[in-house]
Design a protein around this motif. Structure first.
Motif, PDB file in Angstrom:
ATOM      1  N   TRP A  54       0.824  -1.210   0.000  1.00 57.54           N
ATOM      2  CA  TRP A  54       0.000   0.000   0.000  1.00 57.54           C
ATOM      3  C   TRP A  54       0.857   1.258   0.000  1.00 57.54           C
ATOM      4  CZ3 TRP A  54      -4.842   0.839  -1.301  1.00 57.54           C
ATOM      5  CH2 TRP A  54      -5.728  -0.242  -1.308  1.00 57.54           C
ATOM      6  N   VAL A  57       2.641   1.644  -3.409  1.00 59.97           N
ATOM      7  CA  VAL A  57       1.757   2.086  -4.501  1.00 59.97           C
ATOM      8  C   VAL A  57       1.421   3.568  -4.355  1.00 59.97           C
ATOM      9  CG1 VAL A  57      -0.555   1.805  -5.491  1.00 59.97           C
ATOM     10  CG2 VAL A  57       0.856  -0.203  -5.023  1.00 59.97           C
ATOM     11  N   GLN A  61       2.387   6.318  -7.123  1.00 54.63           N
ATOM     12  CA  GLN A  61       1.377   7.135  -7.779  1.00 54.63           C
ATOM     13  C   GLN A  61       1.645   8.638  -7.655  1.00 54.63           C
ATOM     14  OE1 GLN A  61      -2.127   5.360  -6.006  1.00 54.63           O
ATOM     15  NE2 GLN A  61      -2.300   3.876  -7.669  1.00 54.63           N
ATOM     16  N   ASN A 110      -7.883  10.983  -1.623  1.00 58.13           N
ATOM     17  CA  ASN A 110      -6.444  10.685  -1.603  1.00 58.13           C
ATOM     18  C   ASN A 110      -5.924  10.648  -0.173  1.00 58.13           C
ATOM     19  OD1 ASN A 110      -6.291  10.473  -4.383  1.00 58.13           O
ATOM     20  ND2 ASN A 110      -5.511  12.538  -4.679  1.00 58.13           N
ATOM     21  N   ASP A 181     -12.392   3.670  -5.982  1.00 55.82           N
ATOM     22  CA  ASP A 181     -11.073   3.796  -6.594  1.00 55.82           C
ATOM     23  C   ASP A 181     -10.078   4.099  -5.478  1.00 55.82           C
ATOM     24  OD1 ASP A 181      -8.836   4.182  -8.124  1.00 55.82           O
ATOM     25  OD2 ASP A 181      -9.567   5.980  -9.132  1.00 55.82           O
ATOM     26  N   ARG A 182      -9.392   3.075  -5.034  1.00 52.04           N
ATOM     27  CA  ARG A 182      -8.480   3.221  -3.894  1.00 52.04           C
ATOM     28  C   ARG A 182      -7.054   3.470  -4.371  1.00 52.04           C
ATOM     29  NH1 ARG A 182     -11.401  -1.487  -0.290  1.00 52.04           N
ATOM     30  NH2 ARG A 182     -13.290  -0.259   0.058  1.00 52.04           N
ATOM     31  N   ASN A 183      -6.938   4.451  -5.228  1.00 52.16           N
ATOM     32  CA  ASN A 183      -5.658   4.885  -5.764  1.00 52.16           C
ATOM     33  C   ASN A 183      -5.522   6.377  -5.538  1.00 52.16           C
ATOM     34  OD1 ASN A 183      -4.490   2.485  -7.305  1.00 52.16           O
ATOM     35  ND2 ASN A 183      -6.598   2.550  -8.057  1.00 52.16           N
ATOM     36  N   ARG A 185      -5.006   9.775  -7.030  1.00 49.80           N
ATOM     37  CA  ARG A 185      -5.237  10.387  -8.337  1.00 49.80           C
ATOM     38  C   ARG A 185      -5.083  11.897  -8.217  1.00 49.80           C
ATOM     39  NH1 ARG A 185      -5.077   5.987 -11.251  1.00 49.80           N
ATOM     40  NH2 ARG A 185      -6.766   4.536 -10.937  1.00 49.80           N
TER      41      ARG A 185
END
Length: 190
Positions: A54, A57, A61, A110, A181-183, A185
């Motif tokens: 986690w 990533v 990102q 985020n 959306d667990r990113n 961005r």
């Protein structure tokens, strides 16, 4: 509602990556792997553990880590033939991370992903003694994270308590209800 910035949480995550790399170096486990140009870099390995994946990533990102691949994993790994393990190389120093402008990532979603990653990593090591002591924070934690976020309660000049109930209410409620959306961005238009 008070939130630490995504930038402050990213710094803490990168701080932990560098600490893990230092520990791996001391224990003789740190590898150097080639990038796309063949240049060798010390590589951070997530150990196949979501607790390190986690943060890796999140940092990838926002541009603080870049993936490297181990071309020929050892036979004892559980990878399929031809499948490589993912490692990361830091592309920012801590000073560069501290000075970086991450405003394009400052959204509540985020923040939730970054805080989840931060707590997930902390929770993992709370039960595994002898690895990386996450009770030791960066020099910035007491200034840039704890007093800025209502998940932490300041109980003295250098004593911070993590408020699990507030974390569940604030971060995990969003995580479970609508954060599909667990990113990390960038903001739209940024």
């Amino acid at each position: 509602m008070q939130n630490a910035t995504v930038a402050a949480l990213a710094y803490e995550l990168l701080f932990e990556v560098y600490r893990k790399m230092d520990l791996d170096r001391k224990q003789g486990w740190l590898l150097s792997l080639p990038d796309e140009n063949g240049t060798l870099h010390e590589a951070f390995y997530v150990e196949g553990s979501g607790h390190w994946e986690w943060p890796a990533v999140v940092l990838k990102q926002i541009g603080a880590l870049k993936p490297l691949y181990e071309p020929n994993p050892p036979r004892w790994t559980t990878r399929l033939p031809g499948q490589s393990r993912i490692f990361f190389k830091p592309v920012m120093t801590l000073d560069e991370c501290e000075a970086a402008n991450f405003l394009r990532f400052e959204t509540f979603d985020n923040y939730c992903v970054a805080m989840f990653s931060f707590e997930y990593l902390h929770g993992h090591f709370a039960y595994r003694a002898g690895l990386v002591n996450l009770d030791i924070r960066s020099h910035r934690f007491l200034k840039s994270v704890a007093p800025q976020d209502d998940i932490f309660a300041m109980e003295g000049p250098d004593c911070v308590r993590f408020d699990e109930a507030r974390y569940q209410e604030k971060v995990m409620t969003r995580w479970r209800n609508g954060l599909d959306d667990r990113n990390i961005r960038p903001k739209k238009g940024a």
